[in-house]
Design a protein around this motif. Structure first.
Motif, short mmCIF file in Angstrom:
data_model
loop_
_atom_site.label_atom_id
_atom_site.label_comp_id
_atom_site.label_asym_id
_atom_site.label_seq_id
_atom_site.Cartn_x
_atom_site.Cartn_y
_atom_site.Cartn_z
N SER A 7 9.91 2.17 -4.95
CA SER A 7 10.08 2.33 -7.15
C SER A 7 11.45 1.82 -7.07
O SER A 7 11.83 0.96 -7.79
N THR A 54 0.63 -1.96 -0.19
CA THR A 54 -0.85 -0.21 0.25
C THR A 54 0.76 1.39 -0.65
O THR A 54 -0.34 2.93 0.22
N TRP A 55 2.12 1.17 0.17
CA TRP A 55 2.65 2.51 -0.07
C TRP A 55 3.02 2.84 -1.12
O TRP A 55 2.98 2.18 -2.97
N PRO A 56 3.60 4.34 -1.54
CA PRO A 56 3.23 4.90 -3.04
C PRO A 56 4.76 4.78 -3.55
O PRO A 56 5.87 4.87 -2.53
N ASP A 113 6.96 6.52 -4.41
CA ASP A 113 8.04 7.83 -3.86
C ASP A 113 8.51 7.20 -3.04
O ASP A 113 9.19 8.74 -2.20
N ARG A 114 7.89 6.82 -2.23
CA ARG A 114 8.03 7.19 -0.04
C ARG A 114 9.59 6.32 -0.46
O ARG A 114 9.78 4.95 -0.46
#
Length: 434
Positions: free
Chosen positions: A352, A312-314, A316-317
């Motif tokens: 990413s 669930t992490w974006p 760019d985090r």
């Protein structure tokens, strides 16, 4: 290490340029994947470049769920494959992967000594303990890393004893006296251990021109100690120079603790090479190769190794060491888990960036994406920094990348006195001893 010392270099016969989308390229040759000529072409090119050996990694299991996108772990038997190459080459070493966890030591000793005779002294054994495949050999679960290495140490000792049980010197082949061999020089080994019991002797004599080199794959603390006790070289994942320097230093220290010289174990990490005429082309090649990478599998790999759910992490985090929970008690690969932990601690990558790392999408090998000049400068830097004794080339993305590695990168290393310009010996051990 000084730049004047020759690097020990192997070429992988696992066609890494077919991984990802690489097999879909018109020139991939994937239709010939199960024919020996496919691999013979690579071996001949590697021998023309005067490399130390060709190397066939192996697994003893298959993941059908990945076959829709590529070969996965589809593989010919490495020892049989190398035997087919032996007659068509003259100097290059032939390093076969055989699991000490699953195969009986008598079979291992016999297969490798047979390959050694067929190749006139060019066989080598890459000792693996295996991470999966136990269900194909009557086991419900894989033993712990400690148990696997304890078993491997015992199997290796038995294999070496079997090779010695029928020495080359016992052969007489004396027509005049009718003596084929001296039976007083051949005898059982009578081994009874915790894991294996083998009587012996082996039913094939030693080739007689030096011993068969041993290579060990793995870099966990237990694996390091095992390698330091028996191996001539270590094939390991070292994605950054600091990791390679630390591992090489530790192996040398451990070798001395086992009564061996510090240089007895050579560090030869895998080197993943995405090469092209320009950096932009190389970057495009890498991106195209991984265009259909399965994000779900990447996330699952991180979760298995670190116990961290990033689903669930974006993208760019950033992932920091403070985000890491207690690691799993038994990760699939302790070595890869430790490499990932070091990466996060050192760089705090974005999600990413983390999912694109070789530790996640591949085997965690040293990776160069660029031109032949870029690869040459990086190799020279690692050599001069004392990070490596050599490497195993794993070209990726395209056949062209493989050809650039063998036909343009290797001559650059010869010109820099980092690679031999001609073979001085005839056996695998000769090459490693130069």
């Amino acid at each position: 290490m000084t730049a004047s010392r020759k690097l020990k270099i192997g070429m992988s016969l696992a066609p890494t340029w077919l991984s990802g989308e690489g097999w879909r390229r018109p020139d991939s040759g994937v239709e010939d994947l199960f024919f020996s000529d496919f691999y013979l072409d690579i071996a001949r090119r590697a021998e023309a470049a005067c490399l130390d050996f060709v190397f066939r990694p192996d697994t003893l299991f298959l993941r059908p769920e990945v076959l829709d996108k590529g070969p996965g772990f589809t593989s010919l038997d490495p020892t049989v494959l190398l035997a087919s190459i032996a007659r068509e080459t003259t100097h290059i070493g032939l390093l076969s992967t055989i699991s000490a966890s699953f195969l009986p030591p008598y079979i291992i000793a016999r297969q490798l000594q047979t390959l050694n005779w067929l190749s006139k002294g060019r066989a080598g054994w890459n000792i693996v303990t295996a991470l999966e495949g136990q269900e194909n050999f009557g086991l419900k679960d894989m033993p712990s890393a400690e148990e696997r290495y304890e078993h491997a140490a015992e199997v290796t000792a038995v294999v070496k004893a079997l090779w010695d049980s029928y020495p080359h010197e016992a052969l007489r082949m004396d027509r005049a006296t009718g003596t084929f061999a001296d039976p007083t020089m051949v005898g059982p080994i009578g081994y009874q251990g915790t894991h294996v019991t083998v009587s012996g002797p082996l039913n094939i004599p030693a080739f007689g021109k030096g011993r068969i080199p041993l290579v060990q794959a793995g870099a966990s603390p237990t694996g390091r100690d095992f390698a330091a006790s028996v191996a001539d070289a270590v094939f390991a994942s070292t994605p950054d120079k600091a990791a390679a320097i630390e591992l090489r230093h530790d192996l040398r220290r451990r070798a001395e603790a086992h009564g061996r010289s510090s240089g007895a174990v050579r560090l030869m990490p895998g080197l993943s090479l995405y090469l092209a005429e320009t950096r932009k082309e190389a970057e495009d090649l890498f991106a195209e190769t991984h265009a259909r990478a399965d994000r779900g599998r990447q996330l699952a790999a991180v979760s298995r190794m670190l116990g961290l759910d990033l689903s669930t992490w974006p993208g760019d985090r950033r992932v920091t060491s403070g985000d890491l929970p207690e690691p799993p008690a038994s990760p699939r690969s302790r070595t890869h888990a430790e490499l990932l932990f070091r990466l996060i601690e050192r760089e705090a990558p974005t999600v990413s960036e983390l999912l694109a790392r070789p530790e996640v999408i591949g085997s965690g090998h040293w990776q160069i994406i660029g031109t032949v000049d870029d690869a040459f400068e990086a190799i020279r830097d690692w050599s001069e920094s004392g990070a490596i004794d050599g490497f195993i080339a794993l070209p990726g993305g395209s056949v062209g990348s493989m050809h650039l590695a063998l036909e343009r990168l290797m001559p650059r290393l010869v010109d820099a006195a980092l690679l031999r310009d001609a073979y001085r010996g005839t056996t695998f051990l000769d090459h490693l001893s130069e």
